[in-house]
Scaffold this motif. Structure first.
Motif, PDB file in Angstrom:
ATOM      1  N   LEU A 142       2.017   1.683   8.602  1.00  0.00           N
ATOM      2  CA  LEU A 142       0.253   1.253   8.668  1.00  0.00           C
ATOM      3  C   LEU A 142       0.405   0.908   6.920  1.00  0.00           C
ATOM      4  O   LEU A 142      -0.064   0.180   7.137  1.00  0.00           O
ATOM      5  CB  LEU A 142      -0.254   2.351   8.722  1.00  0.00           C
ATOM      6  CG  LEU A 142      -0.754   2.451  10.051  1.00  0.00           C
ATOM      7  CD1 LEU A 142      -2.068   3.325  10.613  1.00  0.00           C
ATOM      8  CD2 LEU A 142      -1.516   0.801  10.620  1.00  0.00           C
ATOM      9  N   LEU A 143       0.648   2.294   5.989  1.00  0.00           N
ATOM     10  CA  LEU A 143       0.361   1.935   4.514  1.00  0.00           C
ATOM     11  C   LEU A 143       1.436   0.832   4.011  1.00  0.00           C
ATOM     12  O   LEU A 143       1.153  -0.134   3.261  1.00  0.00           O
ATOM     13  CB  LEU A 143       0.966   3.050   4.238  1.00  0.00           C
ATOM     14  CG  LEU A 143       0.098   4.200   4.212  1.00  0.00           C
ATOM     15  CD1 LEU A 143       0.797   5.608   3.802  1.00  0.00           C
ATOM     16  CD2 LEU A 143      -1.346   3.998   3.866  1.00  0.00           C
ATOM     17  N   GLY A 192       1.527  -2.485   5.738  1.00  0.00           N
ATOM     18  CA  GLY A 192       1.688  -3.586   5.851  1.00  0.00           C
ATOM     19  C   GLY A 192       0.292  -3.785   5.231  1.00  0.00           C
ATOM     20  O   GLY A 192      -0.180  -3.026   4.294  1.00  0.00           O
ATOM     21  N   GLU A 193      -0.264  -5.155   4.822  1.00  0.00           N
ATOM     22  CA  GLU A 193      -1.559  -5.855   4.286  1.00  0.00           C
ATOM     23  C   GLU A 193      -3.180  -4.846   4.209  1.00  0.00           C
ATOM     24  O   GLU A 193      -3.489  -5.001   3.513  1.00  0.00           O
ATOM     25  CB  GLU A 193      -1.545  -7.109   3.615  1.00  0.00           C
ATOM     26  CG  GLU A 193      -0.562  -7.635   3.280  1.00  0.00           C
ATOM     27  CD  GLU A 193       0.153  -7.584   1.881  1.00  0.00           C
ATOM     28  OE1 GLU A 193      -1.171  -7.167   1.025  1.00  0.00           O
ATOM     29  OE2 GLU A 193       1.031  -6.795   1.451  1.00  0.00           O
ATOM     30  N   ARG A 194      -3.150  -4.706   5.570  1.00  0.00           N
ATOM     31  CA  ARG A 194      -4.935  -4.854   6.660  1.00  0.00           C
ATOM     32  C   ARG A 194      -5.072  -3.220   5.509  1.00  0.00           C
ATOM     33  O   ARG A 194      -6.384  -3.169   5.597  1.00  0.00           O
ATOM     34  CB  ARG A 194      -4.423  -4.813   7.643  1.00  0.00           C
ATOM     35  CG  ARG A 194      -4.450  -6.347   7.888  1.00  0.00           C
ATOM     36  CD  ARG A 194      -4.949  -6.110   9.579  1.00  0.00           C
ATOM     37  NE  ARG A 194      -6.596  -6.046   9.952  1.00  0.00           N
ATOM     38  CZ  ARG A 194      -6.998  -7.455   9.678  1.00  0.00           C
ATOM     39  NH1 ARG A 194      -7.304  -8.605   9.198  1.00  0.00           N
ATOM     40  NH2 ARG A 194      -8.821  -6.911   9.274  1.00  0.00           N
ATOM     41  N   VAL A 195      -4.284  -2.416   5.823  1.00  0.00           N
ATOM     42  CA  VAL A 195      -4.582  -0.880   5.755  1.00  0.00           C
ATOM     43  C   VAL A 195      -5.383  -0.318   3.821  1.00  0.00           C
ATOM     44  O   VAL A 195      -4.825  -0.635   3.693  1.00  0.00           O
ATOM     45  CB  VAL A 195      -3.654   0.118   6.481  1.00  0.00           C
ATOM     46  CG1 VAL A 195      -4.495   1.281   5.310  1.00  0.00           C
ATOM     47  CG2 VAL A 195      -4.262  -0.096   7.687  1.00  0.00           C
ATOM     48  N   ASN A 196      -6.443  -0.155   3.744  1.00  0.00           N
ATOM     49  CA  ASN A 196      -7.084   0.468   2.887  1.00  0.00           C
ATOM     50  C   ASN A 196      -6.447   1.837   2.196  1.00  0.00           C
ATOM     51  O   ASN A 196      -6.410   3.448   3.233  1.00  0.00           O
ATOM     52  CB  ASN A 196      -8.836   0.339   2.715  1.00  0.00           C
ATOM     53  CG  ASN A 196      -9.234   0.943   1.525  1.00  0.00           C
ATOM     54  OD1 ASN A 196      -8.775   1.749   1.151  1.00  0.00           O
ATOM     55  ND2 ASN A 196      -9.953   0.350   0.683  1.00  0.00           N
ATOM     56  N   GLU A 197      -5.721   1.835   1.398  1.00  0.00           N
ATOM     57  CA  GLU A 197      -4.801   3.361   1.279  1.00  0.00           C
ATOM     58  C   GLU A 197      -5.712   4.582   1.464  1.00  0.00           C
ATOM     59  O   GLU A 197      -5.628   5.153   1.875  1.00  0.00           O
ATOM     60  CB  GLU A 197      -3.789   2.827  -0.056  1.00  0.00           C
ATOM     61  CG  GLU A 197      -3.285   4.192  -0.583  1.00  0.00           C
ATOM     62  CD  GLU A 197      -2.460   3.641  -1.668  1.00  0.00           C
ATOM     63  OE1 GLU A 197      -2.614   2.570  -2.021  1.00  0.00           O
ATOM     64  OE2 GLU A 197      -1.685   4.485  -2.457  1.00  0.00           O
ATOM     65  N   LYS A 198      -7.067   4.747   1.028  1.00  0.00           N
ATOM     66  CA  LYS A 198      -7.724   5.745   0.524  1.00  0.00           C
ATOM     67  C   LYS A 198      -8.223   5.507   1.469  1.00  0.00           C
ATOM     68  O   LYS A 198      -8.933   6.937   2.091  1.00  0.00           O
ATOM     69  CB  LYS A 198      -8.698   5.184  -0.788  1.00  0.00           C
ATOM     70  CG  LYS A 198      -7.937   5.106  -2.153  1.00  0.00           C
ATOM     71  CD  LYS A 198      -9.010   4.864  -3.575  1.00  0.00           C
ATOM     72  CE  LYS A 198      -8.401   5.110  -4.497  1.00  0.00           C
ATOM     73  NZ  LYS A 198      -9.555   3.990  -4.760  1.00  0.00           N
ATOM     74  N   LEU A 199      -8.925   5.002   2.445  1.00  0.00           N
ATOM     75  CA  LEU A 199      -9.426   5.240   3.618  1.00  0.00           C
ATOM     76  C   LEU A 199      -8.784   5.865   4.725  1.00  0.00           C
ATOM     77  O   LEU A 199      -9.343   5.902   5.710  1.00  0.00           O
ATOM     78  CB  LEU A 199     -10.120   4.090   4.090  1.00  0.00           C
ATOM     79  CG  LEU A 199     -11.222   3.830   3.248  1.00  0.00           C
ATOM     80  CD1 LEU A 199     -12.072   2.048   3.704  1.00  0.00           C
ATOM     81  CD2 LEU A 199     -12.175   5.093   2.884  1.00  0.00           C
ATOM     82  N   VAL A 200      -7.571   5.953   4.556  1.00  0.00           N
ATOM     83  CA  VAL A 200      -6.970   6.745   5.869  1.00  0.00           C
ATOM     84  C   VAL A 200      -6.039   7.465   5.627  1.00  0.00           C
ATOM     85  O   VAL A 200      -5.336   8.852   6.083  1.00  0.00           O
ATOM     86  CB  VAL A 200      -5.266   5.738   6.153  1.00  0.00           C
ATOM     87  CG1 VAL A 200      -6.281   4.492   6.470  1.00  0.00           C
ATOM     88  CG2 VAL A 200      -4.510   5.315   5.143  1.00  0.00           C
ATOM     89  N   LYS A 201      -6.289   8.307   4.375  1.00  0.00           N
ATOM     90  CA  LYS A 201      -5.424  10.065   3.845  1.00  0.00           C
ATOM     91  C   LYS A 201      -6.052  10.757   4.756  1.00  0.00           C
ATOM     92  O   LYS A 201      -4.931  11.468   5.680  1.00  0.00           O
ATOM     93  CB  LYS A 201      -6.010   9.970   2.491  1.00  0.00           C
ATOM     94  CG  LYS A 201      -5.307   9.188   1.322  1.00  0.00           C
ATOM     95  CD  LYS A 201      -4.760   9.517   0.022  1.00  0.00           C
ATOM     96  CE  LYS A 201      -4.328   8.789  -1.106  1.00  0.00           C
ATOM     97  NZ  LYS A 201      -2.819   8.982  -1.218  1.00  0.00           N
ATOM     98  N   THR A 202      -6.949  10.498   5.330  1.00  0.00           N
ATOM     99  CA  THR A 202      -7.527  11.316   6.653  1.00  0.00           C
ATOM    100  C   THR A 202      -7.305  12.075   7.756  1.00  0.00           C
ATOM    101  O   THR A 202      -6.887  12.355   8.538  1.00  0.00           O
ATOM    102  CB  THR A 202      -9.026  11.556   6.099  1.00  0.00           C
ATOM    103  OG1 THR A 202      -9.624   9.881   7.267  1.00  0.00           O
ATOM    104  CG2 THR A 202     -10.505  12.015   5.503  1.00  0.00           C
ATOM    105  N   ILE A 203      -6.232  10.500   7.947  1.00  0.00           N
ATOM    106  CA  ILE A 203      -5.986  10.428   9.415  1.00  0.00           C
ATOM    107  C   ILE A 203      -3.230  10.355   9.256  1.00  0.00           C
ATOM    108  O   ILE A 203      -3.825  10.225  10.291  1.00  0.00           O
ATOM    109  CB  ILE A 203      -5.988   9.636   9.877  1.00  0.00           C
ATOM    110  CG1 ILE A 203      -5.467   8.537  10.007  1.00  0.00           C
ATOM    111  CG2 ILE A 203      -7.215   9.488  10.268  1.00  0.00           C
ATOM    112  CD1 ILE A 203      -5.728   6.850  10.347  1.00  0.00           C
ATOM    113  N   ASN A 204      -3.705  11.297   7.535  1.00  0.00           N
ATOM    114  CA  ASN A 204      -2.104  11.188   7.417  1.00  0.00           C
ATOM    115  C   ASN A 204      -1.190  12.292   8.570  1.00  0.00           C
ATOM    116  O   ASN A 204      -2.274  13.661   7.877  1.00  0.00           O
ATOM    117  CB  ASN A 204      -1.616  11.757   5.857  1.00  0.00           C
ATOM    118  CG  ASN A 204      -0.324  12.434   5.250  1.00  0.00           C
ATOM    119  OD1 ASN A 204      -0.304  12.165   6.337  1.00  0.00           O
ATOM    120  ND2 ASN A 204      -0.264  12.606   4.501  1.00  0.00           N
TER     121      ASN A 204
END
Lengths: 767, 139
Positions: free
Chosen positions: A331-332, A334-346
């Motif tokens: 996902l990281l 990819g272009e779509r995902v905002n890095e800061k907004l997916v930290k919690t689901i790491n």
């Protein structure tokens, strides 16, 4: 990077360009100078050639004079004199005219050396000489016609005296009849004059031209020298320039190398010293070559060469975590995902990993991975991965949580104990002690065969289940949880294909845990009793306010209850106290289970104080089981009940009635949905108790009997309230052990009624 | 970027359109009430994926907040549909953090970010602002 943005190569590009320009200038000069050589050669040839011309003029004039003397024809000779004179005149004019000459191919060349002052002076002298020459030539060249007259046969007188250098007069032929005409004589005179002048002048003119030729040659030589100097100078300059460039770049290169070495060393120092595991991941999820040394310790490996991220994790995390982690990393990228907004689901935020321990088994650690996108020139080039071993942190927080939970559990236990009838509690503790001792003795029984092991499990199960049921009834959650865990282990054993003695070892630990915990409860109870006695003593002595406060504190909101509970032991008899305890226990249980199931229930008990001592324990176990079952399975939720016009609260009755010599009757009845026969069949088939074919053949009575089979339960999930499937089995066994019988009646949607008959006892009969 | 069939008029006040998709009307109202971003204006709310896709077809939003567990059509399928309709839509998944794999599944289908339930108004504002900022960076 633009084409003109040369960056660090700017210096070398400029230097080389300068060098090439310099070389080009040298070559151009060289070329220009070299081009003059041929001109000079042509000039020298021209001048050497023209140096002969004065001789030709003189020779022609001498020859003409000769011919005139001899009376021969002069036309041709005169013509060649004319030509020679014209040619020389032309040449001299050309030279005087800025050195413009025509070479053998007809091209016009310029001899720059002819414009030099010395040459100009010489040419001027030559012109003057030639002018004199021309003045004397002029009458001769203008002559035309014949210079002779024919007078036959008169002998010709000797011609006029010859010039000094004139050819020796040839004796006139005796037959000659040709004589010079007066014009001829004038011509002869002019010729004599010319030859006299020419005798000295032609030599001088030749000398001038020869000298000019020499000058051109000298000029040419000078140019050659200049050219050589330019070439040598150019070469020297080029070499110097090259040397300078070389030195400059060698120095710069060394400087850059030193600086990059320093940078590399700094990077290495950082990577060697930093505590975090650091590495880069490329698009193929391969680890980069630069990484921090901490990784070795974190991952317990030295070799990271050509390692991919999934291989790094494969052996240390579960398959599912690995899959999720790889998805996350993808996902990281990819272009779509905002890095800061997916930290919690790491999924690797705080991941449990297992490393094989060389001494056997494995070590558990907790690692924390953080991923950051690395952008280079606007596009994603790498992921920077930071790894930390957070085992200590996790362990500490777990310990903290555990100790908090433990403290909370003890507090709950204490509060719970304060709410329980001391008799009920004492009775529970005694029963539980007996049960657990029995478990202990069952565990110690020798067994070799599979069936013996299974029998052991069943025996232990019944004891533990009874403890759990009673603990639940009293609301002793901590005890109930431990007993539940014990049951889970037993279930695990039951599910195994084959059993051995060592499989029972973990049970000993569980049993020990339960024993210890019950000891804690007992300890707590005895302290409370002591406290109560202390307070009671003080109160009778003078009713201290402080004691009341302690009392209130202990009681919480329910002050009357705690007072009653603490006072109770002294006032109540053994039997009635215990049964009164059962009634309360059942009420508590029903209320608690109902609230956990979002249901409402009214429990009515009757005759429980008439239970004989011999049946006390069994009746307690049975009623606990049936009351719980009735609330969980029988009574519907208020909404459901409203639909069929039932009161929101279900009615549940427990009645114990002595029947004289016919023994005793225990009835547990609820107004719930009744036994759902189809559901019972389904479950029995699901549990593998019967086949679908058998299910189809069963009548309602046989279907109801299924619920007493071991391993049957209709609750979907196993909870502490129900779902284990041992409950009814236990009831059947308890009743059978006492020599009694169980009857069951049910009407779908209306009620369920359990009727248990127990035989008359010695003491009961006696009473 | 947007496919031809999904080009609706922008709002006249220049704001970006927000659609809220959650089966809990408490959460829907919470998001509406706590929305403190000037640039966003709520144009639609949906209680399940099916409603969301229908509303989106009529008027595609620029930004969507999306629950995962919903009746009729869950958030994962819904995200997939919305992205098909309008590839440059920004989707913030708002769900409980019980199963990271499910959240990752939604992101794989094209969602852009994740916010964990329960959330405060400040967390919501920050997440939406980050979502909008991220979109600006990608351009």
């Amino acid at each position: 990077m633009g084409i003109l943005d040369l960056g660090r190569y700017k210096g070398i590009v400029f230097a080389i360009t300068g060098f090439l320009v310099f070389m080009a200038i040298i070559m151009a000069v060289n070329h220009g100078k070299a081009g003059q050589f041929s001109d000079n050669v042509a000039g020298v040839r021209f001048l050497e050639n023209r140096a002969q011309q004065p001789h030709a003029v003189y020779d022609a004039s001498v020859q003409l004079a000769q011919r005139l003397q001899n009376g021969e024809k002069i036309d041709e000779t005169l013509e060649s004199l004319r030509k020679a004179a014209a040619a020389f005149d032309n040449s001299l004019n050309s030279l005087a005219n800025g050195g413009m000459i025509t070479d053998s191919t007809g091209d016009i060349l310029v001899l720059p050396s002819m414009t030099e002052p010395a040459a100009v002076e010489q040419l001027k002298g030559a012109s003057k000489l030639w002018d004199g020459y021309k003045a004397k030539l002029d009458p001769i060249l203008r002559f035309s016609g014949s210079p002779y007259v024919t007078t036959q046969p008169a002998p010709a007188p000797a011609p006029a005296a010859n010039g000094k250098n004139a050819a020796a007069p040839v004796a006139a032929a005796p037959v000659s009849t040709v004589q010079l005409s007066p014009r001829g004589r004038r011509l002869q005179g002019a010729l004599n004059d010319l030859t006299q002048y020419g005798n000295t002048a032609h030599g001088q003119l030749s000398t001038v031209l020869a000298s000019l030729s020499n000058q051109v040659e000298a000029h040419s030589r000078k140019q050659t020298d200049t050219l050589r100097y330019i070439q040598i100078g150019g070469m020297v300059a080029a070499l110097l320039l090259l040397g300078a460039i070389f030195l400059f770049f060698a120095r710069n290169l060394r400087k850059e190398e030193a600086s990059s070495n320093r940078q590399r060393k700094e990077t290495q120092d950082i990577l060697r010293t930093v505590n975090e595991g650091l590495f880069l991941l490329d698009k193929d999820l391969k680890l980069g070559s630069e990484r921090s040394m901490a990784l070795n310790a974190i991952f317990r490996r030295e070799d990271f060469l050509d390692l991919t991220f999934d291989k790094l994790l494969k052996d240390i995390v579960p398959e599912k975590t690995l899959r999720t982690a790889m998805d996350y990393v993808a996902l990281l990228w990819g272009e779509r995902v905002n890095e800061k907004l997916v930290k919690t689901i790491n999924p690797l935020n705080e991941v449990e990993v297992h490393f094989d321990n060389p001494a056997g088994g494995f070590d558990t650690h907790f690692l924390e991975f953080d991923f950051n996108r690395v952008k280079s020139e606007g596009s994603l080039s790498h992921l920077l991965v930071t790894v930390n071993d957070v085992t200590k942190r996790v362990m500490l927080s777990r310990e903290l949580q555990e100790s908090q939970e433990k403290a909370q559990a003890q507090l709950d236990l204490l509060l719970r104990i304060l709410h329980v009838e001391p008799d009920s509690l004492t009775s529970f503790l005694t029963d539980a002690d007996v049960s657990l001792k029995m478990v202990n003795s069952i565990l110690k029984e020798p067994a070799r065969e599979e069936s013996a092991f299974r029998a052991k499990i069943d025996g232990i199960y019944r004891q533990v289940h009874a403890v759990k049921g009673e603990a639940a009834a009293l609301g002793l959650k901590t005890v109930e949880q431990r007993a539940h865990a014990f049951e889970e282990s037993l279930n695990d054993l039951k599910g195994r294909q084959s059993l051995s003695g060592s499989d029972f070892l973990p049970l000993v630990v569980k049993l020990d845990d339960l024993f210890n915990h019950l000891a804690q409860v007992r300890e707590m109870l005895s302290r409370l009793v002591d406290l109560h006695h202390a307070i009671a003593t003080k109160r009778t002595a003078g009713g201290e306010v402080g004691a009341e406060k302690v009392d209130q504190w202990l009681a919480g909101q329910d002050q009357t209850q705690i007072t009653k509970a603490l006072v109770a032991p002294a006032d109540l008899g053994e039997t009635t106290g215990a049964v009164g305890g059962l009634e309360r226990t059942l009420e508590d249980l029903a209320a608690r289970v109902a609230s956990s199931q979002s249901k409402q229930v009214n429990l009515r008990c009757a005759g429980l104080d008439g239970v004989p001592e011999a049946y006390r324990r069994a009746v307690k176990d049975i009623t606990i089981q049936l009351v719980r079952n009735a609330v969980v399975h029988g009574i519907e939720e208020p909404g459901e009940r409203a639909k069929v016009n039932k009161a929101a609260a279900g009615a549940l009755a427990v009645e114990f009635t002595p029947r004289g010599s016919d023994g005793f009757e225990l009835i547990v009845q609820d107004d719930g949905r009744g036994l759902q026969l189809e559901r019972i069949k389904e479950v029995a088939v699901e549990r593998g108790l019967i086949t679908p074919a058998q299910a189809a053949m069963l009548d309602p009575r046989q279907t109801m009997a299924l619920i007493f089979r071991p391993g049957f339960s209709t609750a979907d999930r196993v909870t502490t309230d129900a779902g284990r499937g041992a409950g009814m089995d236990l009831v059947r066994i308890l009743v059978a052990e006492l020599g009694g019988r169980v009857g069951l009646a049910s009407a779908g949607g209306k009620f369920s009624k359990f009727k248990i008959w127990l035989p008359a006892t010695q003491s009961a009969v006696a009473a | 970027m947007a496919s031809a069939n999904a080009k609706a008029e922008p709002l006249t006040n220049g704001k970006l359109k927000l659609m809220i998709c959650d089966d809990s009307n408490i959460i829907r109202r919470k998001i509406e009430r706590e929305l403190q971003i000037e640039r966003l204006q709520v144009i639609a709310t949906a209680a399940n994926g099916k409603q969301a896709v229908e509303a989106f077809r009529k008027e595609p939003a620029d930004v969507v907040t999306m629950d995962i567990t919903m009746p009729e059509m869950d958030g994962i399928e819904c995200v997939e549909n919305l992205v098909k309709i309008k590839p440059d839509v920004l989707i913030l998944v708002i769900s409980a953090l019980s199963d990271k794999a499910t959240a990752i599944e939604a992101l794989k289908k094209g969602a852009n970010g994740f916010l964990c339930k329960p959330f405060t108004d400040r967390q919501l504002t920050e997440a939406l602002e980050e979502l909008l900022r991220g979109a600006g960076n990608d351009d």
